[in-house]
Write a protein that holds these residues in place. Structure first.
Motif, PDB file in Angstrom:
ATOM      1  N   PRO A  11      41.716  35.869  37.960  1.00  0.00           N
ATOM      2  CA  PRO A  11      40.512  34.821  37.894  1.00  0.00           C
ATOM      3  C   PRO A  11      40.848  33.828  37.152  1.00  0.00           C
ATOM      4  N   PHE A  12      40.180  32.483  37.156  1.00  0.00           N
ATOM      5  CA  PHE A  12      40.265  31.301  36.306  1.00  0.00           C
ATOM      6  C   PHE A  12      41.419  30.599  36.518  1.00  0.00           C
ATOM      7  N   GLY A  43      45.791  39.729  41.093  1.00  0.00           N
ATOM      8  CA  GLY A  43      44.337  39.775  41.681  1.00  0.00           C
ATOM      9  C   GLY A  43      43.469  40.982  40.903  1.00  0.00           C
ATOM     10  N   VAL A  44      44.490  41.999  40.434  1.00  0.00           N
ATOM     11  CA  VAL A  44      43.913  42.918  39.839  1.00  0.00           C
ATOM     12  C   VAL A  44      43.228  42.808  38.597  1.00  0.00           C
ATOM     13  N   ASN A  45      43.479  41.515  37.946  1.00  0.00           N
ATOM     14  CA  ASN A  45      42.693  41.127  36.910  1.00  0.00           C
ATOM     15  C   ASN A  45      41.318  40.741  37.151  1.00  0.00           C
ATOM     16  N   ASN A  46      40.979  40.743  38.368  1.00  0.00           N
ATOM     17  CA  ASN A  46      39.287  40.298  38.388  1.00  0.00           C
ATOM     18  C   ASN A  46      38.845  41.529  38.249  1.00  0.00           C
ATOM     19  N   SER A  47      39.228  42.643  37.981  1.00  0.00           N
ATOM     20  CA  SER A  47      38.372  43.948  37.850  1.00  0.00           C
ATOM     21  C   SER A  47      37.971  44.298  36.487  1.00  0.00           C
ATOM     22  N   ASP A  52      35.517  37.700  29.390  1.00  0.00           N
ATOM     23  CA  ASP A  52      34.242  37.199  29.052  1.00  0.00           C
ATOM     24  C   ASP A  52      34.379  35.607  28.696  1.00  0.00           C
ATOM     25  N   PRO A  53      34.078  35.006  29.786  1.00  0.00           N
ATOM     26  CA  PRO A  53      34.166  33.706  29.706  1.00  0.00           C
ATOM     27  C   PRO A  53      33.336  32.903  29.083  1.00  0.00           C
ATOM     28  N   PRO A  54      33.190  31.638  28.607  1.00  0.00           N
ATOM     29  CA  PRO A  54      32.336  30.786  27.731  1.00  0.00           C
ATOM     30  C   PRO A  54      31.189  30.896  28.664  1.00  0.00           C
ATOM     31  N   ARG A  58      31.466  30.068  35.030  1.00  0.00           N
ATOM     32  CA  ARG A  58      31.100  31.106  35.931  1.00  0.00           C
ATOM     33  C   ARG A  58      31.781  32.483  35.501  1.00  0.00           C
ATOM     34  N   ASN A  59      30.924  33.586  35.687  1.00  0.00           N
ATOM     35  CA  ASN A  59      31.492  34.836  35.279  1.00  0.00           C
ATOM     36  C   ASN A  59      32.290  35.443  36.509  1.00  0.00           C
ATOM     37  N   ILE A  60      33.403  35.356  36.850  1.00  0.00           N
ATOM     38  CA  ILE A  60      33.844  35.659  38.433  1.00  0.00           C
ATOM     39  C   ILE A  60      33.688  37.218  38.544  1.00  0.00           C
ATOM     40  N   VAL A  61      34.229  38.168  37.246  1.00  0.00           N
ATOM     41  CA  VAL A  61      34.050  39.304  37.279  1.00  0.00           C
ATOM     42  C   VAL A  61      32.551  40.002  37.656  1.00  0.00           C
ATOM     43  N   LYS A  62      31.671  39.472  37.006  1.00  0.00           N
ATOM     44  CA  LYS A  62      30.181  39.606  37.321  1.00  0.00           C
ATOM     45  C   LYS A  62      29.832  39.347  38.655  1.00  0.00           C
ATOM     46  N   LEU A  63      30.317  38.194  39.031  1.00  0.00           N
ATOM     47  CA  LEU A  63      29.973  37.910  40.404  1.00  0.00           C
ATOM     48  C   LEU A  63      30.636  38.997  41.580  1.00  0.00           C
ATOM     49  N   TRP A  64      31.784  39.424  41.459  1.00  0.00           N
ATOM     50  CA  TRP A  64      32.099  40.476  42.247  1.00  0.00           C
ATOM     51  C   TRP A  64      31.310  41.644  42.053  1.00  0.00           C
TER      52      TRP A  64
END
Lengths: 119, 130
Positions: A11-12, A43-47, A52-54, A58-64
């Motif tokens: 992500p990011f 891509g595994v870092n999405n999991s 904990d982004p500002p 957008r919080n990509i992990v939470k969106l998944w």
């Protein structure tokens, strides 16, 4: 149509994961089926639930995780790629599961289209 | 031989094409992509590989990684034959742009120009690129 999704970037740093999220959301809205989302390479870092982004980003992990929760989308993280990068069951965000590369090949076999998001 | 493999996987067979575009070292894409190739072969799929752009360096002979503390995995490409992965293609333009020829490669390949490659890609069921 049945789509398999491969996410090859974390992500990011790359937009790949955002694009995959938007593709999956749009496909579901149109009534398509997502057979599986497979996370490979970085891509595994999405999991990881420790992402904990500002708060104004957008919080990509939470969106998944929300996609898995709301639509039952299967989120599979490659075990070998995950172990290399310090990802295990203890750090997984809700909705993600760790499994083998066979799940990616199976997604390729079972889907009408496998769409790759990466660099 | 074929019957022996049928015992392992009885599902449908699709045409999988792996497009290798990155240099073997510098990023992990080449190494990890090779893992997927081996798994696809274990699932008895119809597997082909393309090497293009800097991906052609993945199969250059006499790789030596002693100075960079990274495993030299180039021998794995030679082992692909043992997994019945024998369809290896190289993009002609990529090879020429890097001053390489077929003689510089460590496995037998078929050299195709970009037009022929696009036809090959169109004929696949699954294209995985990294």
């Amino acid at each position: 149509m049945k789509f398999g999704i491969l996410v090859n970037e974390g992500p990011f740093t790359h937009q790949a994961s955002d694009s995959a999220l938007q593709f999956v959301t749009a496909a579901l809205k149109k009534g398509h089926e997502i057979v599986r989302v497979f996370f490979y390479h970085d891509g595994v870092n999405n999991s990881t639930k420790f992402s904990d982004p500002p708060s104004d980003d957008r919080n990509i992990v939470k969106l998944w995780s929300a996609l898995a929760e709301e639509h039952g989308v299967e989120l599979i993280v490659c075990v070998a790629a995950a172990m290399r990068r310090g990802i295990n069951d203890e750090v997984l965000a809700p909705g993600f599961q760790i499994s083998g590369l066979g799940q990616l090949v199976e997604a390729g076999i079972n889907a009408d289209r496998l769409v790759v998001f990466g660099d | 031989m074929a019957e022996e493999f049928d015992d392992e996987f009885d599902g449908p067979v699709k045409r999988f094409l792996f497009v290798n575009r990155k240099a073997p070292y510098g990023t992990v894409y080449a190494l990890e992509s090779l893992e997927v190739v081996l798994i696809s072969a274990a699932f008895d799929q119809d597997v082909s590989l393309v090497f293009m752009d800097d991906g052609v360096f993945q199969i250059v002979k006499d790789q030596n990684t002693d100075g960079i503390n990274i495993k030299n995995f180039s021998r794995t490409y030679r082992a692909l034959e043992g997994y019945d992965v024998e369809k290896l293609y190289v993009e002609k333009e990529s090879l020429e742009a890097r001053g390489l020829s077929e003689d510089d490669l460590l496995v037998p390949v078929e050299v195709l120009d970009s037009k022929a490659l696009s036809e090959l890609m169109n004929a696949q069921d699954v294209v995985i690129s990294a």
